[in-house]
Design a protein around this motif. Structure first.
Motif, PDB file in Angstrom:
ATOM      1  N   THR A  81       0.814  -1.221   0.000  1.00 22.32           N
ATOM      2  CA  THR A  81       0.000   0.000   0.000  1.00 22.32           C
ATOM      3  C   THR A  81       0.846   1.269   0.000  1.00 22.32           C
ATOM      4  OG1 THR A  81      -1.685  -1.212   1.232  1.00 22.32           O
ATOM      5  CG2 THR A  81      -1.891   1.191   1.172  1.00 22.32           C
ATOM      6  N   ILE A  82       1.754   1.390   0.979  1.00 24.48           N
ATOM      7  CA  ILE A  82       2.536   2.625   1.128  1.00 24.48           C
ATOM      8  C   ILE A  82       3.524   2.821  -0.025  1.00 24.48           C
ATOM      9  CG2 ILE A  82       4.214   3.820   2.605  1.00 24.48           C
ATOM     10  CD1 ILE A  82       2.732   2.561   5.001  1.00 24.48           C
ATOM     11  N   PRO A  83       4.316   1.796  -0.421  1.00 23.00           N
ATOM     12  CA  PRO A  83       5.206   1.985  -1.576  1.00 23.00           C
ATOM     13  C   PRO A  83       4.452   2.355  -2.852  1.00 23.00           C
ATOM     14  CG  PRO A  83       5.854   0.036  -0.354  1.00 23.00           C
ATOM     15  CD  PRO A  83       4.546   0.489   0.222  1.00 23.00           C
ATOM     16  N   LEU A  84       3.253   1.764  -3.050  1.00 22.76           N
ATOM     17  CA  LEU A  84       2.453   2.087  -4.235  1.00 22.76           C
ATOM     18  C   LEU A  84       2.045   3.564  -4.210  1.00 22.76           C
ATOM     19  CD1 LEU A  84       0.930   1.224  -6.772  1.00 22.76           C
ATOM     20  CD2 LEU A  84      -1.001   0.600  -5.315  1.00 22.76           C
ATOM     21  N   TRP A  85       1.641   4.031  -3.038  1.00 20.02           N
ATOM     22  CA  TRP A  85       1.244   5.446  -2.905  1.00 20.02           C
ATOM     23  C   TRP A  85       2.423   6.373  -3.216  1.00 20.02           C
ATOM     24  CZ3 TRP A  85       2.730   8.956   1.167  1.00 20.02           C
ATOM     25  CH2 TRP A  85       2.064  10.193   1.111  1.00 20.02           C
ATOM     26  N   LYS A  86       3.594   6.033  -2.710  1.00 14.55           N
ATOM     27  CA  LYS A  86       4.778   6.875  -2.956  1.00 14.55           C
ATOM     28  C   LYS A  86       5.151   6.878  -4.439  1.00 14.55           C
ATOM     29  CE  LYS A  86       6.830   6.601   1.657  1.00 14.55           C
ATOM     30  NZ  LYS A  86       7.985   6.217   2.473  1.00 14.55           N
ATOM     31  N   SER A  87       5.063   5.723  -5.087  1.00  9.22           N
ATOM     32  CA  SER A  87       5.401   5.670  -6.512  1.00  9.22           C
ATOM     33  C   SER A  87       4.397   6.482  -7.334  1.00  9.22           C
ATOM     34  CB  SER A  87       5.441   4.218  -6.996  1.00  9.22           C
ATOM     35  OG  SER A  87       4.157   3.632  -6.935  1.00  9.22           O
ATOM     36  N   GLN A  88       3.129   6.449  -6.934  1.00 12.57           N
ATOM     37  CA  GLN A  88       2.111   7.241  -7.620  1.00 12.57           C
ATOM     38  C   GLN A  88       2.353   8.739  -7.437  1.00 12.57           C
ATOM     39  OE1 GLN A  88      -0.493   6.063  -9.668  1.00 12.57           O
ATOM     40  NE2 GLN A  88       0.846   4.277  -9.495  1.00 12.57           N
ATOM     41  N   MET A  89       2.871   9.131  -6.282  1.00 13.57           N
ATOM     42  CA  MET A  89       3.195  10.542  -6.032  1.00 13.57           C
ATOM     43  C   MET A  89       4.319  10.996  -6.954  1.00 13.57           C
ATOM     44  SD  MET A  89       1.161  11.983  -4.052  1.00 13.57           S
ATOM     45  CE  MET A  89       2.142  13.465  -4.203  1.00 13.57           C
ATOM     46  N   VAL A  90       5.319  10.131  -7.161  1.00 13.66           N
ATOM     47  CA  VAL A  90       6.421  10.462  -8.076  1.00 13.66           C
ATOM     48  C   VAL A  90       5.874  10.682  -9.485  1.00 13.66           C
ATOM     49  CG1 VAL A  90       8.507   9.582  -9.176  1.00 13.66           C
ATOM     50  CG2 VAL A  90       8.157   9.236  -6.723  1.00 13.66           C
ATOM     51  N   LEU A  91       4.978   9.780  -9.913  1.00 12.57           N
ATOM     52  CA  LEU A  91       4.375   9.920 -11.242  1.00 12.57           C
ATOM     53  C   LEU A  91       3.536  11.190 -11.348  1.00 12.57           C
ATOM     54  CD1 LEU A  91       3.230   6.231 -11.885  1.00 12.57           C
ATOM     55  CD2 LEU A  91       5.144   7.424 -12.955  1.00 12.57           C
ATOM     56  N   ALA A  92       2.771  11.489 -10.275  1.00 16.44           N
ATOM     57  CA  ALA A  92       1.922  12.681 -10.282  1.00 16.44           C
ATOM     58  C   ALA A  92       2.760  13.948 -10.408  1.00 16.44           C
ATOM     59  CB  ALA A  92       1.077  12.725  -9.010  1.00 16.44           C
ATOM     60  N   LEU A  93       3.866  14.008  -9.677  1.00 19.00           N
ATOM     61  CA  LEU A  93       4.749  15.172  -9.772  1.00 19.00           C
ATOM     62  C   LEU A  93       5.374  15.257 -11.167  1.00 19.00           C
ATOM     63  CD1 LEU A  93       6.491  15.023  -6.276  1.00 19.00           C
ATOM     64  CD2 LEU A  93       4.899  16.771  -7.064  1.00 19.00           C
ATOM     65  N   GLY A  94       5.708  14.098 -11.735  1.00 18.68           N
ATOM     66  CA  GLY A  94       6.261  14.093 -13.084  1.00 18.68           C
ATOM     67  C   GLY A  94       5.274  14.625 -14.101  1.00 18.68           C
ATOM     68  N   VAL A  95       3.997  14.226 -13.931  1.00 19.69           N
ATOM     69  CA  VAL A  95       2.948  14.705 -14.830  1.00 19.69           C
ATOM     70  C   VAL A  95       2.798  16.223 -14.707  1.00 19.69           C
ATOM     71  CG1 VAL A  95       0.454  14.681 -15.256  1.00 19.69           C
ATOM     72  CG2 VAL A  95       1.687  12.541 -14.917  1.00 19.69           C
ATOM     73  N   GLU A  96       2.884  16.754 -13.481  1.00 22.62           N
ATOM     74  CA  GLU A  96       2.773  18.204 -13.257  1.00 22.62           C
ATOM     75  C   GLU A  96       3.891  18.944 -13.964  1.00 22.62           C
ATOM     76  OE1 GLU A  96       0.476  19.941 -11.876  1.00 22.62           O
ATOM     77  OE2 GLU A  96      -0.753  18.295 -11.150  1.00 22.62           O
ATOM     78  N   HIS A  97       5.113  18.409 -13.839  1.00 23.53           N
ATOM     79  CA  HIS A  97       6.270  19.029 -14.504  1.00 23.53           C
ATOM     80  C   HIS A  97       6.076  19.035 -16.017  1.00 23.53           C
ATOM     81  CE1 HIS A  97       8.801  19.851 -11.098  1.00 23.53           C
ATOM     82  NE2 HIS A  97       8.677  18.621 -10.631  1.00 23.53           N
ATOM     83  N   SER A  98       5.600  17.913 -16.578  1.00 23.34           N
ATOM     84  CA  SER A  98       5.352  17.818 -18.015  1.00 23.34           C
ATOM     85  C   SER A  98       4.293  18.814 -18.461  1.00 23.34           C
ATOM     86  CB  SER A  98       4.917  16.405 -18.380  1.00 23.34           C
ATOM     87  OG  SER A  98       5.921  15.466 -18.055  1.00 23.34           O
ATOM     88  N   ALA A  99       3.241  18.922 -17.621  1.00 27.43           N
ATOM     89  CA  ALA A  99       2.155  19.860 -17.965  1.00 27.43           C
ATOM     90  C   ALA A  99       2.672  21.294 -18.010  1.00 27.43           C
ATOM     91  CB  ALA A  99       1.027  19.727 -16.933  1.00 27.43           C
TER      92      ALA A  99
END
Length: 273
Positions: free
Chosen positions: A253-271
């Motif tokens: 649960t927790i590692p999945l949440w952290k990996s999703q946060m990394v992806l979310a921040l990456g998407v923000e940077h791309s946007a």
């Protein structure tokens, strides 16, 4: 057909003690069965002190063991673990809900959006890490308890076998005495007609009855030991289930949440780019 029913019942009652003896002997090793046979010869039903103390040590072991088992359960608070697991879900879900509310404002706020996400993530991560430390501590304790319950199960089985050996030896001695010495005294009393012979037979019969009551008391204690075994496994099963839930939270649960946060921040940077 109705008249034959009592005969069948009597036959079943006569067979029942034999079945019980076979069950007890089935759990004993050949060496333990030899110990029982040797111990039968040492039992003296005419010794009142021996009858009182017969199997008392094993009964005390069962009583002390039950107390320890109860303490083990009383000092355990799985409810706290459940609350911590719920807190993890609440923390992660609350963070996601907050993000969803402001998600449409990504293109308007740009850099502010990323800073807000990082700040919320840092706050949520701190709370989650604190919960993780508590969960890891509980996991270690649960693993110790599971190992302890395995030992408790083995100890309980040992005490159960001890009592079974006492009961088996006692019943053999009781049967030998009633079929042998007691029957001889009764025959002697009937043949002589003397009061002292009749009294001797009566005294031995009374001692046999007292010893039989003692064996019944041991049977009750043996039942307690037998019932304790599945109870230990039940408590252990609950501990294992909770430990598995903790492990799943920590490694999934927790590692999945952290990996999703990394992806979310990456998407923000791309946007932004």
């Amino acid at each position: 057909e109705e008249k034959e029913e009592p005969a069948v019942v009597e036959k079943e009652e006569a067979v029942q003690p034999v079945d019980e003896k076979e069950k007890i002997e089935a759990i004993l090793t050949p060496q333990e069965q030899k110990q029982v046979d040797a111990f039968v010869k040492q039992i003296d039903i005419t010794n009142s002190q021996m009858v009182l103390q017969y199997g008392a040590s094993s009964q005390k072991k069962i009583a002390d063991f039950s107390e320890k088992a109860l303490e083990n359960v009383k000092t355990k608070d799985l409810g706290e673990v459940g609350i911590l697991l719920s807190d993890v879900v609440t923390e992660l879900k609350g963070f996601d809900e907050e993000e969803e509310k402001g998600f449409l404002g990504i293109f308007k706020k740009g850099g502010n959006k990323i800073q807000t996400m990082k700040a919320k993530y840092a706050k949520a991560e701190t709370n989650v890490n604190n919960i993780v430390k508590a969960l890891e501590s509980h996991e270690v304790q649960l693993m110790k308890d599971i190992a302890l319950l395995d030992k408790m199960y083995e100890v309980n089985l040992t005490y159960y076998k001890e009592l079974a050996m006492y009961v088996l030896a006692g019943k053999q001695k009781l049967a030998e005495t009633r079929n042998g010495e007691l029957q001889e005294l009764k025959n002697k009393a009937m043949a002589s007609g003397l009061a002292e012979d009749a009294q001797a037979a009566k005294d031995l019969d009374s001692r046999c009855e007292r010893f039989e009551k003692k064996l019944h008391d041991l049977e009750l204690t043996k039942t307690i030991a037998m019932q304790t075994a599945p109870q230990i496994r039940l408590v252990q099963g609950n501990d294992i289930m909770m430990a598995e839930k903790i492990q799943s939270t920590l490694v999934n649960t927790i590692p999945l949440w952290k990996s999703q946060m990394v992806l979310a921040l990456g998407v923000e940077h791309s946007a932004q780019a």
